[in-house]
Design a protein around this motif. Structure first.
Motif, PDB file in Angstrom:
ATOM      1  N   PRO A  49       0.885  -1.137  -0.075  1.00 22.66           N
ATOM      2  CA  PRO A  49       0.045   0.082  -0.086  1.00 22.66           C
ATOM      3  C   PRO A  49       0.868   1.307   0.039  1.00 22.66           C
ATOM      4  CG  PRO A  49      -0.695  -1.466   1.919  1.00 22.66           C
ATOM      5  CD  PRO A  49       0.866  -1.799   1.223  1.00 22.66           C
ATOM      6  N   VAL A  50       0.374   2.144  -0.718  1.00 26.30           N
ATOM      7  CA  VAL A  50       0.755   3.502  -0.577  1.00 26.30           C
ATOM      8  C   VAL A  50      -0.399   4.601  -0.292  1.00 26.30           C
ATOM      9  CG1 VAL A  50       2.234   5.463  -1.950  1.00 26.30           C
ATOM     10  CG2 VAL A  50       2.535   3.149  -2.344  1.00 26.30           C
ATOM     11  N   VAL A  51      -0.263   5.260   0.917  1.00 29.37           N
ATOM     12  CA  VAL A  51      -1.544   5.813   1.482  1.00 29.37           C
ATOM     13  C   VAL A  51      -1.260   7.281   1.158  1.00 29.37           C
ATOM     14  CG1 VAL A  51      -2.914   6.388   3.479  1.00 29.37           C
ATOM     15  CG2 VAL A  51      -1.871   4.177   3.223  1.00 29.37           C
ATOM     16  N   LEU A  52      -2.187   7.927   0.536  1.00 32.67           N
ATOM     17  CA  LEU A  52      -2.300   9.361   0.407  1.00 32.67           C
ATOM     18  C   LEU A  52      -2.704  10.081   1.808  1.00 32.67           C
ATOM     19  CD1 LEU A  52      -3.823   9.455  -3.238  1.00 32.67           C
ATOM     20  CD2 LEU A  52      -1.561   9.653  -2.561  1.00 32.67           C
ATOM     21  N   SER A  53      -2.174  10.906   2.433  1.00 32.47           N
ATOM     22  CA  SER A  53      -2.159  11.017   3.855  1.00 32.47           C
ATOM     23  C   SER A  53      -2.038  12.732   3.925  1.00 32.47           C
ATOM     24  CB  SER A  53      -1.490  10.340   4.666  1.00 32.47           C
ATOM     25  OG  SER A  53      -1.545  10.887   6.059  1.00 32.47           O
ATOM     26  N   ALA A  54      -2.888  13.282   4.906  1.00 30.89           N
ATOM     27  CA  ALA A  54      -2.619  14.516   5.416  1.00 30.89           C
ATOM     28  C   ALA A  54      -1.403  14.823   6.067  1.00 30.89           C
ATOM     29  CB  ALA A  54      -3.857  15.196   5.978  1.00 30.89           C
ATOM     30  N   ASP A  55      -0.911  13.631   6.958  1.00 29.08           N
ATOM     31  CA  ASP A  55       0.215  13.629   7.586  1.00 29.08           C
ATOM     32  C   ASP A  55       0.940  12.275   7.445  1.00 29.08           C
ATOM     33  OD1 ASP A  55       2.029  13.529   9.605  1.00 29.08           O
ATOM     34  OD2 ASP A  55       0.779  14.022  11.385  1.00 29.08           O
ATOM     35  N   PRO A  56       1.680  12.258   6.331  1.00 37.73           N
ATOM     36  CA  PRO A  56       2.481  10.882   5.863  1.00 37.73           C
ATOM     37  C   PRO A  56       3.416  10.227   6.660  1.00 37.73           C
ATOM     38  CG  PRO A  56       2.511  12.560   4.135  1.00 37.73           C
ATOM     39  CD  PRO A  56       2.016  13.245   5.293  1.00 37.73           C
ATOM     40  N   ALA A  57       3.923  11.436   7.675  1.00 35.18           N
ATOM     41  CA  ALA A  57       5.085  10.579   8.511  1.00 35.18           C
ATOM     42  C   ALA A  57       4.059   9.926   9.632  1.00 35.18           C
ATOM     43  CB  ALA A  57       5.936  11.827   9.270  1.00 35.18           C
ATOM     44  N   TRP A  58       3.100  10.459  10.004  1.00 39.16           N
ATOM     45  CA  TRP A  58       2.199  10.097  11.321  1.00 39.16           C
ATOM     46  C   TRP A  58       1.386   8.657  10.652  1.00 39.16           C
ATOM     47  CZ3 TRP A  58      -2.885   8.828  11.370  1.00 39.16           C
ATOM     48  CH2 TRP A  58      -3.532   8.397  12.611  1.00 39.16           C
ATOM     49  N   THR A  59       1.033   8.703   9.454  1.00 37.91           N
ATOM     50  CA  THR A  59       0.505   7.425   8.741  1.00 37.91           C
ATOM     51  C   THR A  59       1.377   6.361   8.830  1.00 37.91           C
ATOM     52  OG1 THR A  59      -1.278   8.749   7.817  1.00 37.91           O
ATOM     53  CG2 THR A  59      -0.828   6.458   6.949  1.00 37.91           C
ATOM     54  N   SER A  60       2.859   6.816   7.990  1.00 38.81           N
ATOM     55  CA  SER A  60       3.561   5.459   8.075  1.00 38.81           C
ATOM     56  C   SER A  60       3.879   5.027   9.594  1.00 38.81           C
ATOM     57  CB  SER A  60       4.943   6.208   7.400  1.00 38.81           C
ATOM     58  OG  SER A  60       4.715   6.538   5.967  1.00 38.81           O
ATOM     59  N   GLN A  61       4.306   5.641  10.543  1.00 37.89           N
ATOM     60  CA  GLN A  61       4.570   5.098  11.927  1.00 37.89           C
ATOM     61  C   GLN A  61       3.515   4.397  12.336  1.00 37.89           C
ATOM     62  OE1 GLN A  61       4.925   8.250  14.792  1.00 37.89           O
ATOM     63  NE2 GLN A  61       6.419   7.028  16.041  1.00 37.89           N
ATOM     64  N   MET A  62       1.948   4.963  12.151  1.00 37.01           N
ATOM     65  CA  MET A  62       1.012   4.445  12.623  1.00 37.01           C
ATOM     66  C   MET A  62       0.606   2.959  12.039  1.00 37.01           C
ATOM     67  SD  MET A  62      -1.657   4.053  14.623  1.00 37.01           S
ATOM     68  CE  MET A  62      -1.631   5.629  15.447  1.00 37.01           C
ATOM     69  N   TYR A  63       0.826   2.731  10.740  1.00 40.14           N
ATOM     70  CA  TYR A  63       0.410   1.633  10.009  1.00 40.14           C
ATOM     71  C   TYR A  63       1.536   0.733   9.630  1.00 40.14           C
ATOM     72  CZ  TYR A  63      -3.939   3.849  10.445  1.00 40.14           C
ATOM     73  OH  TYR A  63      -4.990   4.739  10.862  1.00 40.14           O
ATOM     74  N   GLY A  64       2.856   1.608   9.547  1.00 39.84           N
ATOM     75  CA  GLY A  64       3.964   0.633   8.649  1.00 39.84           C
ATOM     76  C   GLY A  64       3.778   0.385   7.403  1.00 39.84           C
ATOM     77  N   VAL A  65       3.245   1.595   6.652  1.00 40.67           N
ATOM     78  CA  VAL A  65       3.223   1.606   5.107  1.00 40.67           C
ATOM     79  C   VAL A  65       3.669   2.726   4.454  1.00 40.67           C
ATOM     80  CG1 VAL A  65       1.192   0.040   5.373  1.00 40.67           C
ATOM     81  CG2 VAL A  65       1.058   2.505   5.245  1.00 40.67           C
ATOM     82  N   GLU A  66       3.953   2.789   3.400  1.00 36.96           N
ATOM     83  CA  GLU A  66       4.564   3.996   2.596  1.00 36.96           C
ATOM     84  C   GLU A  66       3.524   5.155   2.578  1.00 36.96           C
ATOM     85  OE1 GLU A  66       6.202   5.353  -1.609  1.00 36.96           O
ATOM     86  OE2 GLU A  66       5.995   3.204  -1.178  1.00 36.96           O
ATOM     87  N   ALA A  67       3.578   6.356   2.856  1.00 34.04           N
ATOM     88  CA  ALA A  67       2.607   7.201   2.665  1.00 34.04           C
ATOM     89  C   ALA A  67       3.163   8.525   2.001  1.00 34.04           C
ATOM     90  CB  ALA A  67       2.008   7.742   4.152  1.00 34.04           C
ATOM     91  N   VAL A  68       2.249   9.294   1.384  1.00 34.94           N
ATOM     92  CA  VAL A  68       2.865  10.575   0.571  1.00 34.94           C
ATOM     93  C   VAL A  68       1.789  11.532   0.711  1.00 34.94           C
ATOM     94  CG1 VAL A  68       4.133   9.261  -1.120  1.00 34.94           C
ATOM     95  CG2 VAL A  68       1.766  10.083  -1.650  1.00 34.94           C
ATOM     96  N   ARG A  69       2.033  12.842   0.653  1.00 36.59           N
ATOM     97  CA  ARG A  69       1.051  14.077   0.937  1.00 36.59           C
ATOM     98  C   ARG A  69       0.097  13.910  -0.362  1.00 36.59           C
ATOM     99  NH1 ARG A  69       5.931  18.497   0.598  1.00 36.59           N
ATOM    100  NH2 ARG A  69       6.536  17.112  -1.280  1.00 36.59           N
ATOM    101  N   ARG A  70      -1.221  14.043   0.318  1.00 35.75           N
ATOM    102  CA  ARG A  70      -2.354  13.980  -0.544  1.00 35.75           C
ATOM    103  C   ARG A  70      -2.666  15.088  -1.109  1.00 35.75           C
ATOM    104  NH1 ARG A  70      -7.386  15.684   1.835  1.00 35.75           N
ATOM    105  NH2 ARG A  70      -8.591  13.692   1.310  1.00 35.75           N
TER     106      ARG A  70
END
Length: 385
Positions: A49-70
């Motif tokens: 998964p690559v999650v589009l997030s308002a806070d990618p660093a927090w999302t990555s830390q919470m779920y252990g997945v890659e995240a980028v700025r939505r």
């Protein structure tokens, strides 16, 4: 070790209202991630998964997945360009009640993925309300070109049908959170606490949000809770699903209850943190729940906690109807006596409620995996070509 270059590994971008620390939406994301991992493994596909997030660093830390700025065009473009597909959902993404910008944003993300030749999957979305008719073509266009479309209630399916999406292409499934498990290791602790809780003052979970500008709905909720507390000792445990707004709303209601709780009744504010499974654990500890937030009611159903729903939006009624329930009131009308009568029935005989609604709840739990299962199978077919 599986890597992104392996034949059976697929990078999937996930678009939704993520990274805002709204417990309900974060629970949707956690549920989708767990379901994709489980169903992907069953289908022989590793989904990254690559999650589009308002806070990618927090999302990555919470779920252990890659995240980028939505909202960052370059991040969004790169994520989609290097992906093998897009999941849009779940939640109430395609509606214009909160903003006229919501539908153009989410359909724009889907459209961009489609222009890049990526398969798109609509995951258990709640569609509507849509009051601006110029938005219909935006929704219709991306839905017709999606490889898979699922919605979380029949009313959403009917809305899509009205705007021109073939009904045969739409699958009605439960909200993903119906399949969310409790945190790992919590079962043993819960068993130990159950014996203590059985002899204690019953816990009534309360999930409220700010809706009416004049606060009259919160005043009626306070009156209803005060009526219940005047009849028997209860522990009113306020559960903030969207921080900090719900915490402030809860404090306002608690202030209105000040001096009105007697005979052993108390009111308190829970602080479960950001992890949605910890909030699910909080709900599981309640003897009954009075909920205005949709996901508070879904959490309660997930854990077989008897509930009373307060309706502020059709999605509340739609979910309750799937369980064979009606709202106890609305943001315009709530009878304190009728509320207290119903709450006492749930507290006095919770097993009767559970037995009556067990079949519907179990069915929703089982069906909550369907979108992930379908997506994993479609990805497997793409790999096999």
């Amino acid at each position: 070790m599986v890597t992104g270059t392996d034949k059976k590994t697929r990078r999937i971008v996930i678009s939704g209202y993520y990274g805002f620390r709204n417990s309900g939406d974060e629970a949707v994301l956690r549920s989708i991630l767990l379901a994709l991992a489980e169903q992907g493994e069953a289908a022989g596909v590793t989904i990254q998964p690559v999650v589009l997030s308002a806070d990618p660093a927090w999302t990555s830390q919470m779920y252990g997945v890659e995240a980028v700025r939505r909202m960052h065009p370059k991040d969004l473009w790169n994520a989609l360009r290097t992906s093998d597909g897009l999941i849009s959902g779940g939640g109430s993404l395609l509606q214009d009640a909160t903003s006229a910008k919501t539908i153009p944003y989410y359909t724009g993300v889907i459209k961009l993925a489609q222009l890049l030749g990526k398969p798109t999957f609509i995951y258990s979305q709640g569609i509507g309300p849509v009051t601006r008719r110029w938005m219909d073509p935006l929704i219709r266009g991306v839905m017709r070109k999606s490889a898979y479309v699922s919605v979380r209630d029949a009313e959403s399916a009917e809305l899509l049908k009205r705007i021109g999406v073939p009904h045969s292409r739409i699958e009605v499934v439960p909200d993903p959170v119906m399949g969310l498990p409790l945190p790992a290791g919590s079962a043993a602790v819960e068993r130990a606490e159950a014996a203590v809780a059985a002899a204690a003052v019953p816990v009534v979970g309360v999930s409220l949000r700010h809706w009416r500008k004049d606060g009259a709905d919160l005043g009626r909720a306070a009156d209803a809770l005060a009526e219940l507390a005047s009849r028997r000792p209860v522990r009113l445990r306020f559960l903030p699903f969207h921080m900090p707004d719900d915490a402030e709303t809860s404090k306002l209601v608690m202030e209105r209850l000040a001096g009105r709780l007697s005979g052993g009744s108390t009111a308190e504010l829970a602080a479960p943190g950001d992890d949605p499974q910890q909030m699910l654990l909080e709900v599981s500890r309640c003897d009954a729940l009075f909920g205005m937030r949709l996901h508070a009611l879904i959490y309660a159903a997930n854990q077989m906690v008897p509930m009373l729903g307060l309706s502020y939006d059709p999605k509340i009624d739609q979910f309750l109807h799937r369980l064979g329930l009606d709202a106890i009131g609305t943001t315009e009308e709530l009878d304190p006596v009728a509320f207290a009568d119903s709450a006492e029935v749930l507290l006095d005989n919770p097993e009767a409620w559970k037995e009556k609604h067990r079949e519907a709840i179990e069915r929703l739990r089982q069906q909550s995996q369907q979108p992930a299962q379908q997506i994993a199978q479609l990805l497997r077919q793409i790999i096999s070509r």
